[in-house]
Design an enzyme around this catalytic site. Structure first.
Site, PDB file in Angstrom:
ATOM      1  N   GLY A  20       0.962  -1.330  -0.064  1.00  0.00           N
ATOM      2  CA  GLY A  20      -0.156  -0.113  -0.041  1.00  0.00           C
ATOM      3  C   GLY A  20       0.647   1.059   0.030  1.00  0.00           C
ATOM      4  O   GLY A  20       0.255   2.299   0.344  1.00  0.00           O
ATOM      5  N   SER A  21       2.090   1.329  -0.307  1.00  0.00           N
ATOM      6  CA  SER A  21       2.923   2.602  -0.506  1.00  0.00           C
ATOM      7  C   SER A  21       2.352   3.635  -1.726  1.00  0.00           C
ATOM      8  O   SER A  21       2.167   4.703  -1.366  1.00  0.00           O
ATOM      9  CB  SER A  21       4.259   2.284  -0.755  1.00  0.00           C
ATOM     10  OG  SER A  21       4.290   1.726  -2.345  1.00  0.00           O
ATOM     11  N   ASN A  22       1.785   3.050  -2.491  1.00  0.00           N
ATOM     12  CA  ASN A  22       0.832   3.807  -3.662  1.00  0.00           C
ATOM     13  C   ASN A  22      -0.534   4.561  -2.916  1.00  0.00           C
ATOM     14  O   ASN A  22      -0.879   5.514  -3.106  1.00  0.00           O
ATOM     15  CB  ASN A  22       0.556   3.294  -4.920  1.00  0.00           C
ATOM     16  CG  ASN A  22       1.902   3.280  -5.879  1.00  0.00           C
ATOM     17  OD1 ASN A  22       2.150   4.355  -6.332  1.00  0.00           O
ATOM     18  ND2 ASN A  22       2.177   2.035  -6.213  1.00  0.00           N
ATOM     19  N   ILE A  97      -7.897  -9.613 -11.224  1.00  0.00           N
ATOM     20  CA  ILE A  97      -8.511  -8.857 -12.667  1.00  0.00           C
ATOM     21  C   ILE A  97      -9.988  -8.635 -12.466  1.00  0.00           C
ATOM     22  O   ILE A  97     -10.679  -9.749 -12.177  1.00  0.00           O
ATOM     23  CB  ILE A  97      -7.993  -9.657 -13.821  1.00  0.00           C
ATOM     24  CG1 ILE A  97      -6.643  -9.806 -13.831  1.00  0.00           C
ATOM     25  CG2 ILE A  97      -8.573  -9.304 -14.790  1.00  0.00           C
ATOM     26  CD1 ILE A  97      -6.044 -11.080 -14.498  1.00  0.00           C
ATOM     27  N   ASN A 112      -5.130   2.577 -13.075  1.00  0.00           N
ATOM     28  CA  ASN A 112      -4.257   1.455 -12.670  1.00  0.00           C
ATOM     29  C   ASN A 112      -2.868   2.014 -12.804  1.00  0.00           C
ATOM     30  O   ASN A 112      -2.738   2.620 -13.514  1.00  0.00           O
ATOM     31  CB  ASN A 112      -4.433   0.186 -13.228  1.00  0.00           C
ATOM     32  CG  ASN A 112      -3.456  -0.884 -12.600  1.00  0.00           C
ATOM     33  OD1 ASN A 112      -3.419  -0.997 -11.384  1.00  0.00           O
ATOM     34  ND2 ASN A 112      -2.846  -1.666 -13.573  1.00  0.00           N
ATOM     35  N   HIS A 114       0.858   0.628 -13.332  1.00  0.00           N
ATOM     36  CA  HIS A 114       1.478  -0.737 -13.631  1.00  0.00           C
ATOM     37  C   HIS A 114       3.003  -0.469 -13.787  1.00  0.00           C
ATOM     38  O   HIS A 114       3.738   0.519 -14.242  1.00  0.00           O
ATOM     39  CB  HIS A 114       0.925  -1.060 -15.138  1.00  0.00           C
ATOM     40  CG  HIS A 114       1.565  -2.385 -15.538  1.00  0.00           C
ATOM     41  ND1 HIS A 114       1.142  -3.600 -14.721  1.00  0.00           N
ATOM     42  CD2 HIS A 114       2.680  -2.737 -16.230  1.00  0.00           C
ATOM     43  CE1 HIS A 114       1.923  -4.644 -15.366  1.00  0.00           C
ATOM     44  NE2 HIS A 114       2.732  -3.977 -16.244  1.00  0.00           N
ATOM     45  N   GLU A 179       6.810   5.932  -9.337  1.00  0.00           N
ATOM     46  CA  GLU A 179       5.144   5.577  -9.036  1.00  0.00           C
ATOM     47  C   GLU A 179       4.669   6.742  -8.441  1.00  0.00           C
ATOM     48  O   GLU A 179       3.481   6.980  -8.395  1.00  0.00           O
ATOM     49  CB  GLU A 179       4.903   4.304  -8.932  1.00  0.00           C
ATOM     50  CG  GLU A 179       5.430   2.931  -9.768  1.00  0.00           C
ATOM     51  CD  GLU A 179       5.037   1.661  -9.283  1.00  0.00           C
ATOM     52  OE1 GLU A 179       4.037   1.500  -8.566  1.00  0.00           O
ATOM     53  OE2 GLU A 179       5.796   0.692  -9.431  1.00  0.00           O
TER      54      GLU A 179
END
Ligand code: GRF
Length: 192
Positions: A20-22, A97, A112, A114, A179
């Site tokens: 969960g760093s993003n 997915i 998203n 990626h 990111e």
């Protein structure tokens, strides 16, 4: 006087499966004045996701539903999203997915991040593939989510140089740092 800042932000859910760093980065971004989104729900397909701790830390509702039965899980989430008036979804390390049915209900409203320069290296193990192929650059992509894996319209990308010393782990760290910069920029681009 009531401070109106932030009241009209787009209600957003973040879907995670891991550290969960993003997610944390998006929460921090959402609290800035220039963010068009607020984070109102954290969803995970597993109670083991470390990122769920940010629910308590930032006082954001969390919801967990295993994806063992996709149909049931998606129906439950769709219900909750509707109840909470969620308009936008950010996938951030979400390892399942989503079905065509789900994606079509949020068409153009799911994005998203990626860890590759799409269309190169869709799916898993992007850093291993980049190093095995002796690529000189790697990177990350924010894209719209469609029913086809990692194939929706690209919103924004960031390149990262691969050095001779890089391993999949060191490259993953370098890309993850980018990111965190890229996701907020891409979200601003969508809404501005
Ligand atoms: C990120 O590299 C993301 O691009 C990929 O999974 C990783 C999740 O990291 N899909 P985190 O959970 O946000 O730390």
């Amino acid at each position: 006087m009531v401070k109106l800042t932030g009241l009209k932000k787009i209600k957003t859910a973040v879907f995670i499966s891991g550290s969960g760093s993003n997610l944390k980065n998006l929460i921090k971004f959402s609290k800035t004045k220039s963010s068009p989104i607020s984070i109102n729900l954290i969803f995970s397909n597993t109670s083991k996701a470390k990122g769920l701790r940010f629910s308590n830390q930032f006082n954001i509702q969390k919801y967990i539903s295993s994806f063992i039965d996709y149909k049931i899980a998606e129906a439950k989430i769709l219900n909750l999203l509707k109840k909470k008036n969620i308009e936008f979804i950010c996938l951030a390390g979400f390892m399942k997915i989503l079905s065509k049915n789900f994606v079509n209900k949020f068409s153009g409203k799911i994005v998203n991040i990626h860890p590759s320069l799409l269309p190169k290296y869709k799916g898993l193990d992007t850093h291993i593939k980049a190093i095995q192929n002796k690529d000189k650059v790697a990177g990350c992509t924010v894209h719209f989510v469609t029913a086809k894996l990692d194939s929706g319209k690209i919103i924004q990308q960031k390149e990262v140089k691969i050095s001779k010393k890089d391993t999949p782990t060191s490259l993953a760290k370098k890309v993850l740092r980018q990111e965190h910069k890229l996701y907020p920029v891409a979200i601003k681009k969508i809404f501005n």
